[in-house]
Design an enzyme around this catalytic site. Structure first.
Site, PDB file in Angstrom:
ATOM      1  N   ARG A 122       0.824  -1.214   0.000  1.00  0.00           N
ATOM      2  CA  ARG A 122       0.000   0.000   0.000  1.00  0.00           C
ATOM      3  C   ARG A 122       0.852   1.256   0.000  1.00  0.00           C
ATOM      4  O   ARG A 122       0.512   2.250  -0.635  1.00  0.00           O
ATOM      5  CB  ARG A 122      -0.918   0.003   1.224  1.00  0.00           C
ATOM      6  CG  ARG A 122      -1.873   1.153   1.139  1.00  0.00           C
ATOM      7  CD  ARG A 122      -2.836   1.204   2.278  1.00  0.00           C
ATOM      8  NE  ARG A 122      -3.617   2.422   2.175  1.00  0.00           N
ATOM      9  CZ  ARG A 122      -4.327   2.917   3.162  1.00  0.00           C
ATOM     10  NH1 ARG A 122      -4.353   2.299   4.327  1.00  0.00           N
ATOM     11  NH2 ARG A 122      -5.010   4.017   2.991  1.00  0.00           N
ATOM     12  N   ARG A 167      -3.448  10.484   6.499  1.00  0.00           N
ATOM     13  CA  ARG A 167      -2.098  11.000   6.251  1.00  0.00           C
ATOM     14  C   ARG A 167      -2.110  12.258   5.385  1.00  0.00           C
ATOM     15  O   ARG A 167      -1.104  12.953   5.293  1.00  0.00           O
ATOM     16  CB  ARG A 167      -1.248   9.929   5.589  1.00  0.00           C
ATOM     17  CG  ARG A 167      -1.223   8.619   6.361  1.00  0.00           C
ATOM     18  CD  ARG A 167      -0.713   7.479   5.507  1.00  0.00           C
ATOM     19  NE  ARG A 167      -0.879   6.190   6.172  1.00  0.00           N
ATOM     20  CZ  ARG A 167      -1.996   5.484   6.140  1.00  0.00           C
ATOM     21  NH1 ARG A 167      -3.039   5.947   5.466  1.00  0.00           N
ATOM     22  NH2 ARG A 167      -2.082   4.339   6.780  1.00  0.00           N
ATOM     23  N   LYS A 207       9.567   6.707  15.451  1.00  0.00           N
ATOM     24  CA  LYS A 207       9.913   5.692  14.448  1.00  0.00           C
ATOM     25  C   LYS A 207      10.178   6.304  13.084  1.00  0.00           C
ATOM     26  O   LYS A 207      11.166   5.972  12.426  1.00  0.00           O
ATOM     27  CB  LYS A 207       8.800   4.650  14.374  1.00  0.00           C
ATOM     28  CG  LYS A 207       9.129   3.445  13.549  1.00  0.00           C
ATOM     29  CD  LYS A 207       8.698   3.655  12.120  1.00  0.00           C
ATOM     30  CE  LYS A 207       9.154   2.486  11.252  1.00  0.00           C
ATOM     31  NZ  LYS A 207       8.737   2.720   9.853  1.00  0.00           N
ATOM     32  N   PRO A 224      15.473   2.324  13.673  1.00  0.00           N
ATOM     33  CA  PRO A 224      14.009   2.442  13.681  1.00  0.00           C
ATOM     34  C   PRO A 224      13.361   1.169  14.217  1.00  0.00           C
ATOM     35  O   PRO A 224      13.783   0.057  13.889  1.00  0.00           O
ATOM     36  CB  PRO A 224      13.663   2.627  12.201  1.00  0.00           C
ATOM     37  CG  PRO A 224      14.935   2.988  11.513  1.00  0.00           C
ATOM     38  CD  PRO A 224      16.023   2.355  12.305  1.00  0.00           C
ATOM     39  N   ASP A 226       9.801  -0.665  14.402  1.00  0.00           N
ATOM     40  CA  ASP A 226       8.390  -0.838  14.056  1.00  0.00           C
ATOM     41  C   ASP A 226       7.906  -2.151  14.672  1.00  0.00           C
ATOM     42  O   ASP A 226       8.588  -2.744  15.499  1.00  0.00           O
ATOM     43  CB  ASP A 226       8.198  -0.830  12.535  1.00  0.00           C
ATOM     44  CG  ASP A 226       8.761  -2.096  11.904  1.00  0.00           C
ATOM     45  OD1 ASP A 226       9.651  -2.713  12.506  1.00  0.00           O
ATOM     46  OD2 ASP A 226       8.291  -2.480  10.821  1.00  0.00           O
TER      47      ASP A 226
END
Length: 283
Positions: A122, A167, A207, A224, A226
DNA sequence: GCCCAGGAGTGTG
DNA sequence: CACACTCATGGG
């Protein structure tokens, strides 16, 4: 225009296909197509030799690819350092060619803000939609990533219609706040300062700031974390807790090359989830 | 249909 | 500080 370059070790499939960058596509013949600046580039690997092809008049394209792949890194030293960690040492042999990429700062910032709470297919779709809608057409079905002026023309409503969801407002906010001068200033800031400034931006938390620091600004000490990294740290190191604690653990354990450690662990954890080859095992 | 995704922002205890 | 909840949407 054709060019050739040598990077060793490198594995384009691992490096361009593992979710660091969202704009490179694997062709049926095994080559990779992507866009750097306003140049469409096709790369094909044969062992440590990479042959490239680009549209006529492409200047400095070879140098752009070398920068993308961080060819200047002392990868032997980095891997020698990280191999002191017994968990990493088990699997690094099979990921020698996985490199951290160096992306354009602006494209990286926008891309990783889009990446929040979305899966990689996506994310690729959203980034592509921005390029097609607001970027410049540089070849048949190939569009550059929109610069700040181009993306500033987008309204939140349009962006929502492109499928960005919540977003959309972050992107318009970033266009208002981040210009070329700001990026240049940020590029001269050390990791900790850079990170703090990035977190002030809309849609940028810890992040995303770490991803942009690592992949956009080349800060190799950035790590990072996640959901996949949380799993990997819990499973392989018994580390659980809030971001701050995990980040501190990574800094102690992996030091100045934490970013590379992160990429090895991240990639392994995703492969494991796909029930493919898992190279790291529990301690 | 269901669960999840390279999380962030905001509010509450 | 930690946790809970919401946010908008598509991919597998």
């Amino acid at each position: 225009m054709r060019f050739e370059l040598q990077v060793s070790p490198v594995d384009l499939d691992l490096t361009l296909g593992c979710g660091q960058t969202f704009r490179w596509r694997l062709n049926p013949d095994g080559s990779w197509s992507g866009i750097l600046g306003d140049q469409l580039i096709r790369l094909k690997q044969n062992r440590s030799r990479i042959t490239g092809e680009t549209t006529p008049g492409g200047r400095h394209v070879r140098e752009s690819v070398l920068e993308l792949l961080r060819a200047q890194d002392d990868i032997k030293r980095i891997q020698r350092t990280l191999r002191r960690d017994p968990v990493l040492a088990l699997g690094m042999k099979q990921m020698k060619g996985l490199r951290i990429v160096k992306l354009d700062e602006w494209e990286c910032l926008i891309s990783y803000v889009l990446a929040t709470y979305a899966n990689i297919p996506r994310i690729m779709k959203m980034v592509d939609a921005l390029a097609v809608t607001y970027g410049s057409r540089i070849a048949r079905e190939a569009y550059s990533f929109p610069d700040r002026d181009q993306l500033s023309k987008a309204t939140p409503k349009e962006l929502t219609r492109l499928g960005l969801g919540y977003r959309a407002n972050y992107i318009t906010g970033l266009c208002d706040l981040v210009d070329e001068q700001r990026l240049h200033s940020l590029s001269k800031t050390s990791y900790e300062g850079l990170r703090k400034e990035l977190i002030e931006l809309p849609g940028v938390g810890e992040k995303v700031a770490d991803c942009v620091s690592l992949f956009g600004f080349g800060k190799l000490e950035s790590f990072p974390i996640d959901i996949w990294m949380e799993r990997a740290l819990a499973r392989l190191y018994g580390q659980k807790g809030p971001y701050k604690a995990l980040r501190a653990f990574a800094a102690r354990r992996f030091g100045e090359y934490a970013g590379y450690a992160q990429e090895y662990l991240y990639h392994n954890e995703r492969m494991r989830a796909r029930k493919q080859e898992c190279v790291f095992s529990e301690q």
